[in-house]
Write an enzyme that holds these catalytic residues in place. Structure first.
Site, PDB file in Angstrom:
ATOM      1  N   GLU A   7      16.220 -17.128  -9.884  1.00 34.57           N
ATOM      2  CA  GLU A   7      17.464 -17.889 -10.065  1.00 34.57           C
ATOM      3  C   GLU A   7      17.225 -19.209 -10.787  1.00 34.57           C
ATOM      4  O   GLU A   7      18.052 -19.652 -11.572  1.00 34.57           O
ATOM      5  CB  GLU A   7      18.111 -18.167  -8.706  1.00 34.57           C
ATOM      6  CG  GLU A   7      19.443 -18.903  -8.807  1.00 34.57           C
ATOM      7  CD  GLU A   7      20.244 -18.844  -7.525  1.00 34.57           C
ATOM      8  OE1 GLU A   7      20.993 -19.807  -7.274  1.00 34.57           O
ATOM      9  OE2 GLU A   7      20.142 -17.849  -6.790  1.00 34.57           O
ATOM     10  N   LYS A   8      16.052 -19.818 -10.517  1.00 31.04           N
ATOM     11  CA  LYS A   8      15.732 -21.119 -11.109  1.00 31.04           C
ATOM     12  C   LYS A   8      14.287 -21.111 -11.583  1.00 31.04           C
ATOM     13  O   LYS A   8      13.456 -20.327 -11.080  1.00 31.04           O
ATOM     14  CB  LYS A   8      15.908 -22.243 -10.078  1.00 31.04           C
ATOM     15  CG  LYS A   8      17.283 -22.353  -9.461  1.00 31.04           C
ATOM     16  CD  LYS A   8      17.327 -23.592  -8.549  1.00 31.04           C
ATOM     17  CE  LYS A   8      18.600 -23.635  -7.731  1.00 31.04           C
ATOM     18  NZ  LYS A   8      18.543 -22.785  -6.529  1.00 31.04           N
ATOM     19  N   ASP A 103      18.193 -16.276  -5.333  1.00 32.53           N
ATOM     20  CA  ASP A 103      18.105 -16.903  -4.015  1.00 32.53           C
ATOM     21  C   ASP A 103      18.636 -15.938  -2.951  1.00 32.53           C
ATOM     22  O   ASP A 103      19.532 -15.126  -3.230  1.00 32.53           O
ATOM     23  CB  ASP A 103      18.916 -18.201  -3.983  1.00 32.53           C
ATOM     24  CG  ASP A 103      18.181 -19.365  -4.655  1.00 32.53           C
ATOM     25  OD1 ASP A 103      16.994 -19.196  -4.982  1.00 32.53           O
ATOM     26  OD2 ASP A 103      18.788 -20.432  -4.851  1.00 32.53           O
ATOM     27  N   ASP A 105      20.897 -15.361  -0.807  1.00 31.53           N
ATOM     28  CA  ASP A 105      22.229 -15.532  -0.225  1.00 31.53           C
ATOM     29  C   ASP A 105      23.252 -14.820  -1.103  1.00 31.53           C
ATOM     30  O   ASP A 105      22.908 -14.183  -2.100  1.00 31.53           O
ATOM     31  CB  ASP A 105      22.587 -17.012  -0.051  1.00 31.53           C
ATOM     32  CG  ASP A 105      22.627 -17.785  -1.372  1.00 31.53           C
ATOM     33  OD1 ASP A 105      22.492 -17.154  -2.445  1.00 31.53           O
ATOM     34  OD2 ASP A 105      22.795 -19.016  -1.333  1.00 31.53           O
ATOM     35  N   TYR A 330      14.214 -21.647   2.654  1.00 38.18           N
ATOM     36  CA  TYR A 330      15.447 -21.701   1.871  1.00 38.18           C
ATOM     37  C   TYR A 330      16.569 -22.396   2.648  1.00 38.18           C
ATOM     38  O   TYR A 330      16.916 -21.983   3.759  1.00 38.18           O
ATOM     39  CB  TYR A 330      15.875 -20.292   1.486  1.00 38.18           C
ATOM     40  CG  TYR A 330      17.116 -20.241   0.629  1.00 38.18           C
ATOM     41  CD1 TYR A 330      17.089 -20.701  -0.678  1.00 38.18           C
ATOM     42  CD2 TYR A 330      18.308 -19.748   1.131  1.00 38.18           C
ATOM     43  CE1 TYR A 330      18.210 -20.664  -1.467  1.00 38.18           C
ATOM     44  CE2 TYR A 330      19.445 -19.702   0.350  1.00 38.18           C
ATOM     45  CZ  TYR A 330      19.389 -20.166  -0.949  1.00 38.18           C
ATOM     46  OH  TYR A 330      20.526 -20.144  -1.724  1.00 38.18           O
ATOM     47  N   ARG A 332      19.996 -23.112   1.873  1.00 32.49           N
ATOM     48  CA  ARG A 332      21.426 -22.784   1.804  1.00 32.49           C
ATOM     49  C   ARG A 332      21.750 -21.571   2.685  1.00 32.49           C
ATOM     50  O   ARG A 332      22.402 -20.624   2.249  1.00 32.49           O
ATOM     51  CB  ARG A 332      21.837 -22.520   0.350  1.00 32.49           C
ATOM     52  CG  ARG A 332      21.752 -23.745  -0.545  1.00 32.49           C
ATOM     53  CD  ARG A 332      22.013 -23.380  -1.999  1.00 32.49           C
ATOM     54  NE  ARG A 332      21.891 -24.532  -2.873  1.00 32.49           N
ATOM     55  CZ  ARG A 332      22.919 -25.240  -3.343  1.00 32.49           C
ATOM     56  NH1 ARG A 332      24.152 -24.893  -3.023  1.00 32.49           N
ATOM     57  NH2 ARG A 332      22.734 -26.278  -4.138  1.00 32.49           N
TER      58      ARG A 332
END
Length: 647
Positions: A7-8, A103, A105, A330, A332
């Site tokens: 994702e990043k 990520d 989620d 993580y 979130r």
């Protein structure tokens, strides 16, 4: 060639560190020693298309063009990250196998899924995509995750849930912002009336709370306390509180408080110097298990109470602790449970904390890792687990005050899982005095257990010292009431929202839902927004000039109040949005479908657009203002360009 899509960039680099070397580091990807490649998105690199992308005539805001409901939904590249999308397109085409490393989620699942779907890969290739779930960026954790790849298809419901949320926000925000803005312009209001599926009901909560405070009138109510001794002429041993009978209810408010002074005075006179019979006696040993580890919302609420940190600051600090320092998992996360597999790392984590020079070292030394709390529950785990410390040592890592405070909160909430229960003896007695019922209770601590990690404040200690104890008693025993005492108290107004209470309201929104049928459906865990989005939504309301701070208190601005007063009640209440959030959760858990959410939502938006065309906005000011970025002053803004998608 295997292609890992993170994702990043930070996650991509963490993945590459656990894969074969040598590495060739490029700006957009990392080439591995075995020919595989790790690349990444840079957050969202695709966005929902704007109305004018579907039809150029929709660029101009007209009531007759509403509602705008795309027949075929489209995504478009975000201009600042277009080059990364181009690189990913080439790499996806070359790849024999794709590993989805978004990520862990709902949003992370969709973010990478929608990029892969955008490239129209074959069904065969799509069916082989694997899912890599990483919640800890340290090398050992990444290596373990790489050995536990799962089929990406298992997470399709999570992706569909996020897709439904994204499209719902677009439909609701675009259509209702345009509709209400156009109506506002008819009365001379010259700014955008930004309306969102989540932000507007949240603003409505704050406005209604302030309205309740403004119209509140304090009223006196009366309590009667009996001062009791074991025998006549002995010193007072304890007190008991009068419980008004059913016959007294006409003189009480809805919470059972006596409002007529004469009634309470009469009870005082009747019980003076009278025998008191113990009619009921209950004494039970009770245990209180340690609180669960934090999810993001509970961490934000606790940090707001303890350190007066707002939700966005807590999230930003967590991201730093996760990405830069790699000290926590993580952040979130909406989950407060841990997989049983994590118990294998528990001893190592606790030992690392015990050797550190931080204040958590002694609590860690006292932890018993053979204890297994209710936090370890595989059935409660979805894509991610609770926020906990990693195995990485905090030694020699320079943490600022905010980072240190949040890290130590997370550590403590993890360590209490390895402490025994808090045990106390709860005793409650009922007494009959001159025909009236009186109750007294006391609590005696027997084992401090996990509460040793939560030192009591001076205020709490003082309250504990004043708490009465009860002498040994038996049912039927006759005591003596030396006298009655009249206590006059006054009702207090509701408190203005703070960061902590506003977040608590969002997570437990069923308390604020007015429709009994919807209230019954919702659980306390179904809320407005998600753990990952709540901080951003609150921050957005401040940026748009709808909310303001007075010390810790959060109140609505004049513009925020005017907006809520102008909108139809349906748009400002949490009922509808809270139920939608519950349905989104059900989709992710395979208990509801995309169409079961989108069809009624589209119908509701259509009805609300029509309702807006009939709505009067005469109460709005003629000129509206918007705060400059980072400033407290304001500048005018016209309503000519379309509003951005709102939450």
């Amino acid at each position: 060639m295997k292609l890992y899509i993170a994702e990043k960039p930070s996650l991509g680099r963490a993945i590459a560190a656990a894969l074969p070397k040598p590495h060739r580091n490029c700006k957009t990807h990392i080439e591995l020693g075995n020919g595989d490649v790790v690349s990444w998105c840079i957050g969202h690199i695709l966005a929902q298309a704007d109305p004018e992308d579907y039809d150029a005539t929709l660029k101009k805001w007209r009531m007759e063009s509403l509602p705008i409901v795309p027949e075929q939904w489209q995504l478009k590249p975000i201009s600042r990250t277009r080059s990364q999308l181009t690189v990913l397109r080439k790499l996806v085409k070359q790849a024999d196998e794709i590993i989805h490393a978004g990520d862990p989620d709902r949003e992370g699942q969709l973010l990478v899924d929608e990029v892969i779907d955008y490239f129209n890969i074959s069904k065969k290739k799509k069916s082989t995509i694997k899912r890599l779930l990483i919640s800890d960026l340290n090398l050992p954790a990444v290596q373990r995750a790489l050995k536990s790849l799962k089929p990406n298809s298992d997470f399709m419901p999570l992706s569909i849930s996020a897709l439904a949320r994204s499209r719902a926000d677009w439909l609701y925000g675009i259509n209702l912002t345009r509709a209400y803005t156009l109506q506002g312009q008819k009365t001379g209001y010259n700014s955008v009336l930004s309306v969102g599926r989540v932000q507007t009901p949240l603003l409505g909560l704050v406005v209604r709370r302030e309205q309740e405070i403004a119209k509140f009138n304090s009223k006196a109510f009366y309590q009667v306390q009996a001062h009791l001794s074991l025998q006549v002429n002995e010193a007072v041993s304890f007190t008991a509180k009068w419980q008004p009978s059913d016959n007294c209810q006409p003189y009480c408010d809805e919470e059972g408080r006596v409002l007529v002074r004469a009634l309470a005075e009469n009870v005082v006179k009747r019980i003076d110097n009278q025998p008191a019979t113990v009619s009921k006696l209950e004494s039970n040993e009770k245990q209180q298990a340690a609180p669960l580890p934090f999810n993001l919302s509970q961490l934000q609420i606790s940090a707001a109470k303890q350190f007066s940190m707002n939700a966005k600051l807590v999230l930003d600090v967590c991201q730093t602790l996760y990405e830069r320092h790699k000290l926590i998992t993580y952040p979130r996360s909406d989950c407060r449970y841990l997989p049983k597999e994590q118990l294998k790392q528990a001893r190592g984590i606790v030992n690392t904390l015990a050797k550190s020079s931080l204040p958590c070292n002694k609590p860690a030394q006292g932890a018993n890792t053979s204890l297994v709390s209710k936090a370890w529950n595989d059935k409660k785990i979805t894509a991610h687990h609770a926020i906990i410390p990693t195995e990485k040592s905090p030694e020699n890592i320079s943490l600022n005050t905010f980072e240190k405070n949040i890290y130590l909160m997370i550590v403590r909430q993890y360590l209490v899982q390895f402490y025994p229960a808090y045990i106390y003896q709860q005793t409650k007695i009922s007494l009959l005095i001159a025909g009236g019922n009186f109750v007294s209770q006391a609590k005696i601590e027997k084992q401090q257990g996990w509460q040793v990690l939560f030192p009591k404040s001076k205020k709490t200690q003082a309250a504990d010292e004043q708490e009465q104890t009860l002498p040994p008693l038996t049912k039927g025993q006759i005591l003596h009431c030396q006298q009655g005492e009249l206590l006059e108290k006054h009702t207090s107004p509701p408190q203005s929202f703070t960061d902590a209470t506003l977040l608590a309201a969002m997570t437990g929104i069923s308390r604020y839902v007015s429709d009994p049928a919807i209230k019954k459906v919702l659980k306390d865990t179904d809320g407005l927004g998600t753990d990952a989005t709540r901080a951003g939504i609150i921050d957005l309301l401040f940026k748009r000039g709808f909310l303001q701070r007075h010390g810790k208190a959060i109140t609505a601005t004049e513009v925020g109040i005017a907006l809520i007063n102008a909108l139809p009640e349906m748009a400002t209440l949490p009922d509808m949005t809270a139920q939608w959030e519950a349905t989104l959760t059900a989709i992710s858990e395979k208990n509801a479908s995309y169409l079961s959410f989108m069809q009624p939502l589209t119908k509701t938006v259509t009805e609300m657009v029509y309702s807006a065309s009939q709505q009067s906005f005469a109460g709005l000011p003629k000129v509206a203002f918007k705060p400059k970025r980072g400033k407290g002053n304001f500048k005018k803004k016209t309503a000519k360009k379309p509003a951005k998608k709102s939450g």
